[in-house]
Design an enzyme around this catalytic site. Structure first.
Site, PDB file in Angstrom:
ATOM      1  N   ASP A  81      -3.185  22.744  16.984  1.00  0.00           N
ATOM      2  CA  ASP A  81      -2.762  21.541  17.689  1.00  0.00           C
ATOM      3  C   ASP A  81      -2.403  21.905  19.133  1.00  0.00           C
ATOM      4  O   ASP A  81      -1.647  22.850  19.376  1.00  0.00           O
ATOM      5  CB  ASP A  81      -1.557  20.914  16.986  1.00  0.00           C
ATOM      6  CG  ASP A  81      -1.160  19.592  17.604  1.00  0.00           C
ATOM      7  OD1 ASP A  81      -1.835  18.588  17.333  1.00  0.00           O
ATOM      8  OD2 ASP A  81      -0.169  19.561  18.362  1.00  0.00           O
TER       9      ASP A  81
ATOM     10  N   GLU B 214      -5.397  15.411  18.958  1.00  0.00           N
ATOM     11  CA  GLU B 214      -5.591  16.726  19.585  1.00  0.00           C
ATOM     12  C   GLU B 214      -5.442  17.852  18.569  1.00  0.00           C
ATOM     13  O   GLU B 214      -5.149  18.996  18.928  1.00  0.00           O
ATOM     14  CB  GLU B 214      -4.596  16.913  20.732  1.00  0.00           C
ATOM     15  CG  GLU B 214      -3.138  16.932  20.324  1.00  0.00           C
ATOM     16  CD  GLU B 214      -2.493  15.563  20.292  1.00  0.00           C
ATOM     17  OE1 GLU B 214      -1.260  15.491  20.366  1.00  0.00           O
ATOM     18  OE2 GLU B 214      -3.212  14.552  20.191  1.00  0.00           O
TER      19      GLU B 214
ATOM     20  N   ASP C 225      -9.567  12.726  27.166  1.00  0.00           N
ATOM     21  CA  ASP C 225     -10.770  12.842  26.324  1.00  0.00           C
ATOM     22  C   ASP C 225     -11.679  13.957  26.832  1.00  0.00           C
ATOM     23  O   ASP C 225     -12.254  14.724  26.046  1.00  0.00           O
ATOM     24  CB  ASP C 225     -11.537  11.518  26.317  1.00  0.00           C
ATOM     25  CG  ASP C 225     -10.811  10.426  25.548  1.00  0.00           C
ATOM     26  OD1 ASP C 225      -9.857  10.754  24.812  1.00  0.00           O
ATOM     27  OD2 ASP C 225     -11.192   9.248  25.693  1.00  0.00           O
TER      28      ASP C 225
ATOM     29  N   ASN D 264      -2.362  13.009  28.907  1.00  0.00           N
ATOM     30  CA  ASN D 264      -2.709  11.585  28.916  1.00  0.00           C
ATOM     31  C   ASN D 264      -1.783  10.788  29.828  1.00  0.00           C
ATOM     32  O   ASN D 264      -2.223   9.909  30.572  1.00  0.00           O
ATOM     33  CB  ASN D 264      -2.635  11.020  27.496  1.00  0.00           C
ATOM     34  CG  ASN D 264      -3.794  11.481  26.625  1.00  0.00           C
ATOM     35  OD1 ASN D 264      -4.889  11.728  27.121  1.00  0.00           O
ATOM     36  ND2 ASN D 264      -3.555  11.601  25.332  1.00  0.00           N
TER      37      ASN D 264
END
Length: 237
Positions: free
Chosen positions: A114, A157, A131, A122
């Protein structure tokens, strides 16, 4: 079993021979029905040609349908953003690999990974940049693996890696290779580039475990890696 094509070829050969015999038979010379018979023969030939075109079109459509089915099946197994296997696909692969490992007394391991503090990417740069970063991270992950290893996007993610024929020491080495590669990469989807780290949980398959228990152990190890300060790989207890 005879195909449509075989049946038509057989009928055409039989019809052609019979027609030639009748036309050559002296007994039918001058028969007033002969012109009508010739017309019917021409009509039959037209229908036969049309049937042949339909058979070819049917074969073409069957091929197109098979291709579409394969594409649809692939689309349901691939994450459209990263091109990695999706959750459904990796679950099937892990189940198959664990079953094989159990039957043949082989090894297998999984890595749950992760990205650390990805929400900041973001929030700071926007979801489109986020993205793009995920796509680049996926490329880095694939570069750390063997051809037989499978990397999947588990969600958001988070990634899950299946390592066939791999014991825990080897799996930990792969996890640390991934960790170091991500930390060393400057993701140039923006200016300046974005630096990231990744936390990983590593678990070796045990015959007494089912697939969900193994994934849960890897996830718990990942949680411990987060608690311990992130940017590290921890082996499941």
């Amino acid at each position: 079993m005879a195909t449509d094509r075989d049946l038509i070829d057989s009928l055409e050969a039989l019809e052609s021979d019979r027609f030639q015999q009748l036309m050559a038979d002296e007994r039918f010379k001058g028969n007033p029905l002969l012109p009508e018979f010739q017309q019917l023969h021409e009509l039959y030939r037209t229908l036969a040609q049309r049937s042949e075109r339909m058979i070819k079109e049917k074969a073409y459509l069957q091929t197109q349908l098979a291709n579409m089915n394969r594409s649809l099946d692939l689309a349901t197994r691939i994450d459209p953003m990263t091109g990695l296997a999706n959750r459904r696909a990796i679950m099937e692969m892990i189940e198959q690999e664990f079953s094989r490992a159990s039957r043949h007394q082989r090894y297998a391991s999984i890595i749950m990974a992760d990205l650390d503090y990805f929400k900041k990417v973001n929030d700071t740069h926007g979801f489109n940049t986020g993205d793009d970063v995920l796509v680049e991270v996926s490329r880095v992950l694939r570069g750390c693996l063997r051809n037989e290893d499978i990397c999947s996007r588990w969600g958001g993610e988070e990634f899950l890696v299946l390592l066939p024929e791999t014991q825990i020491d080897g799996a930990l080495a792969v996890a640390n290779k991934i960790r170091e590669s991500v930390a060393m990469t400057e993701f140039k989807v923006n200016r300046p580039g974005i630096q990231l780290t990744i936390s990983l949980g590593v678990c070796e398959y045990k015959p007494e475990q089912n697939i969900f228990e193994a994934i849960s152990r890897a996830d718990q190890a990942l949680f411990q890696a987060k608690l311990a300060g992130r940017n590290r790989a921890i082996v499941a207890a």
